[in-house]
Design a protein around this motif. Sequence first.
Motif, short mmCIF file in Angstrom:
data_model
loop_
_atom_site.label_atom_id
_atom_site.label_comp_id
_atom_site.label_asym_id
_atom_site.label_seq_id
_atom_site.Cartn_x
_atom_site.Cartn_y
_atom_site.Cartn_z
N ILE A 134 0.85 -1.20 0.00
CA ILE A 134 0.00 0.00 0.00
C ILE A 134 0.88 1.25 0.00
N ALA A 135 1.88 1.29 0.87
CA ALA A 135 2.76 2.46 0.97
C ALA A 135 3.53 2.69 -0.34
N ILE A 136 3.97 1.63 -0.98
CA ILE A 136 4.68 1.76 -2.26
C ILE A 136 3.72 2.28 -3.33
N GLU A 137 2.53 1.68 -3.42
CA GLU A 137 1.55 2.13 -4.41
C GLU A 137 1.20 3.60 -4.24
N GLN A 138 1.09 4.04 -3.00
CA GLN A 138 0.72 5.43 -2.71
C GLN A 138 1.92 6.38 -2.76
N GLU A 139 3.07 5.85 -3.14
CA GLU A 139 4.31 6.61 -3.29
C GLU A 139 4.74 7.29 -2.00
N ARG A 140 4.40 6.66 -0.87
CA ARG A 140 4.86 7.13 0.43
C ARG A 140 6.16 6.44 0.81
N TYR A 141 6.54 5.40 0.06
CA TYR A 141 7.72 4.60 0.35
C TYR A 141 8.30 4.11 -0.96
N SER A 142 9.61 4.27 -1.12
CA SER A 142 10.29 3.74 -2.31
C SER A 142 10.93 2.41 -1.94
N PRO A 143 10.65 1.37 -2.70
CA PRO A 143 11.19 0.06 -2.37
C PRO A 143 12.69 -0.02 -2.66
N SER A 144 13.33 -1.00 -2.04
CA SER A 144 14.73 -1.27 -2.36
C SER A 144 14.80 -1.75 -3.80
N LEU A 145 15.98 -1.76 -4.35
CA LEU A 145 16.15 -2.24 -5.72
C LEU A 145 15.72 -3.70 -5.84
N GLU A 146 16.10 -4.51 -4.86
CA GLU A 146 15.72 -5.92 -4.86
C GLU A 146 14.19 -6.08 -4.83
N ALA A 147 13.53 -5.31 -3.96
CA ALA A 147 12.07 -5.39 -3.87
C ALA A 147 11.41 -4.92 -5.16
N ALA A 148 11.97 -3.89 -5.78
CA ALA A 148 11.42 -3.39 -7.05
C ALA A 148 11.49 -4.49 -8.12
N PHE A 149 12.62 -5.19 -8.20
CA PHE A 149 12.75 -6.28 -9.16
C PHE A 149 11.77 -7.41 -8.85
N GLN A 150 11.59 -7.71 -7.56
CA GLN A 150 10.65 -8.77 -7.18
C GLN A 150 9.22 -8.39 -7.57
N ILE A 151 8.84 -7.15 -7.35
CA ILE A 151 7.50 -6.69 -7.73
C ILE A 151 7.31 -6.80 -9.23
N ALA A 152 8.28 -6.32 -9.99
CA ALA A 152 8.19 -6.40 -11.46
C ALA A 152 8.07 -7.85 -11.92
N HIS A 153 8.85 -8.73 -11.32
CA HIS A 153 8.81 -10.15 -11.68
C HIS A 153 7.44 -10.75 -11.36
N ALA A 154 6.90 -10.43 -10.19
CA ALA A 154 5.60 -10.96 -9.78
C ALA A 154 4.49 -10.47 -10.70
N LEU A 155 4.67 -9.27 -11.26
CA LEU A 155 3.67 -8.70 -12.17
C LEU A 155 3.98 -9.06 -13.63
N ASN A 156 5.07 -9.83 -13.83
CA ASN A 156 5.48 -10.26 -15.17
C ASN A 156 5.60 -9.06 -16.12
N THR A 157 6.26 -8.02 -15.61
CA THR A 157 6.38 -6.76 -16.34
C THR A 157 7.81 -6.23 -16.17
N PRO A 158 8.39 -5.65 -17.22
CA PRO A 158 9.74 -5.07 -17.07
C PRO A 158 9.76 -3.98 -15.98
N LEU A 159 10.86 -3.91 -15.28
CA LEU A 159 11.02 -2.97 -14.17
C LEU A 159 10.65 -1.54 -14.57
#
Length: 78
Positions: free
Chosen positions: A38-63
Motif C-alpha cells: 500500500i505504501a509503495i503504491e501510494q508513493e509514500r515509500y520507495s522500495p529497495s532495488l531488490e524489492a522493485a525487481f521482485q515486484i516487477a517479476h511478480a507482475l510479469n512486467t519489465p522494471l
Amino acid sequence: MGKKTRITNNIRTLRFMASEMTQAELAKRIGMTRQTIIAIEQERYSPSLEAAFQIAHALNTPLEEVFQFADDTSAAKD
C-alpha cells in the motif's frame, strides 16, 4: 534547497491487469506485508532495488514499466 526526486509506479494498474491481483496476493508472492505494498503504491515509500525487481517479476512486467524515476529538477546542468 532543490526539489526532491520521486519514484512513481504503476503497480495498482498492473495488478488489475494481472487477473485483478490483490495487494495481499502481491505481498505474499514477494514476501512483504500488504501495508508495505500500500505504501509503495501510494508513493509514500520507495522500495529497495531488490524489492522493485521482485515486484516487477511478480507482475510479469519489465522494471521500467512498473517504476519510473520522476526527476523534478527544473534546470539542467551544463
